[in-house]
Write a protein that holds these residues in place. Structure first.
Motif, PDB file in Angstrom:
ATOM      1  N   LEU A 172       0.364  13.548  -6.002  1.00 32.88           N
ATOM      2  CA  LEU A 172       1.145  12.398  -5.550  1.00 32.88           C
ATOM      3  C   LEU A 172       0.287  11.143  -5.535  1.00 32.88           C
ATOM      4  CD1 LEU A 172       3.092  13.961  -2.536  1.00 32.88           C
ATOM      5  CD2 LEU A 172       3.917  13.584  -4.878  1.00 32.88           C
ATOM      6  N   HIS A 226       8.691  15.126  -3.045  1.00 36.42           N
ATOM      7  CA  HIS A 226       8.844  14.441  -4.330  1.00 36.42           C
ATOM      8  C   HIS A 226       8.976  15.486  -5.431  1.00 36.42           C
ATOM      9  CE1 HIS A 226       7.247  11.285  -1.758  1.00 36.42           C
ATOM     10  NE2 HIS A 226       7.827  10.448  -2.593  1.00 36.42           N
ATOM     11  N   GLN A 249       3.293   7.674  -2.645  1.00 41.72           N
ATOM     12  CA  GLN A 249       4.105   8.873  -2.461  1.00 41.72           C
ATOM     13  C   GLN A 249       3.580   9.713  -1.296  1.00 41.72           C
ATOM     14  OE1 GLN A 249       3.745  10.295  -6.476  1.00 41.72           O
ATOM     15  NE2 GLN A 249       5.598   9.243  -7.163  1.00 41.72           N
TER      16      GLN A 249
END
Length: 111
Positions: free
Chosen positions: A43, A57, A47
């Protein structure tokens, strides 16, 4: 939309691929669509910062009669619009494409 597409897969091989996807326990929000969670270590900083309020995610994997498509957009499960939704970084893209390729290779599918 940017995507990675593998097509012209015969029906027997598609059945093997779908079985493998199901065994991997990818989340399936609707028929023919799966969510591949992006590993935490891949990430982006944004994020990661949004993981609690937006995450997890994922990247969408769509399957058809003779194709499989990986969308190269990292989405989040809880919110539709946020700055943490973005096209995959090079590392995210490479990792997820390799995952799809390996999934296909593991089923002895030649495309």
């Amino acid at each position: 939309m940017r995507s990675y597409l593998v097509e012209e897969i015969n029906s027997q091989d598609m059945a093997k691929i779908l079985d493998s996807i199901s065994q991997k326990a990818l989340k399936r929000p609707v028929e023919g669509l799966y969510w591949m969670m992006v590993p935490q270590d891949l990430l982006t900083d944004e994020q990661k910062a949004h993981a609690g309020q937006c995450g997890p995610h994922y990247m969408a994997v769509e399957v058809g009669d003779d194709w499989i498509k990986l969308e190269l957009l990292v989405r989040c499960e809880k919110i539709i619009r946020c700055d943490c939704i973005s096209y995959a970084t090079n590392e995210q893209r490479e990792t997820m494409i390799n995952f799809i390729d390996q999934l296909i290779r593991n089923q002895d599918v030649r495309v």
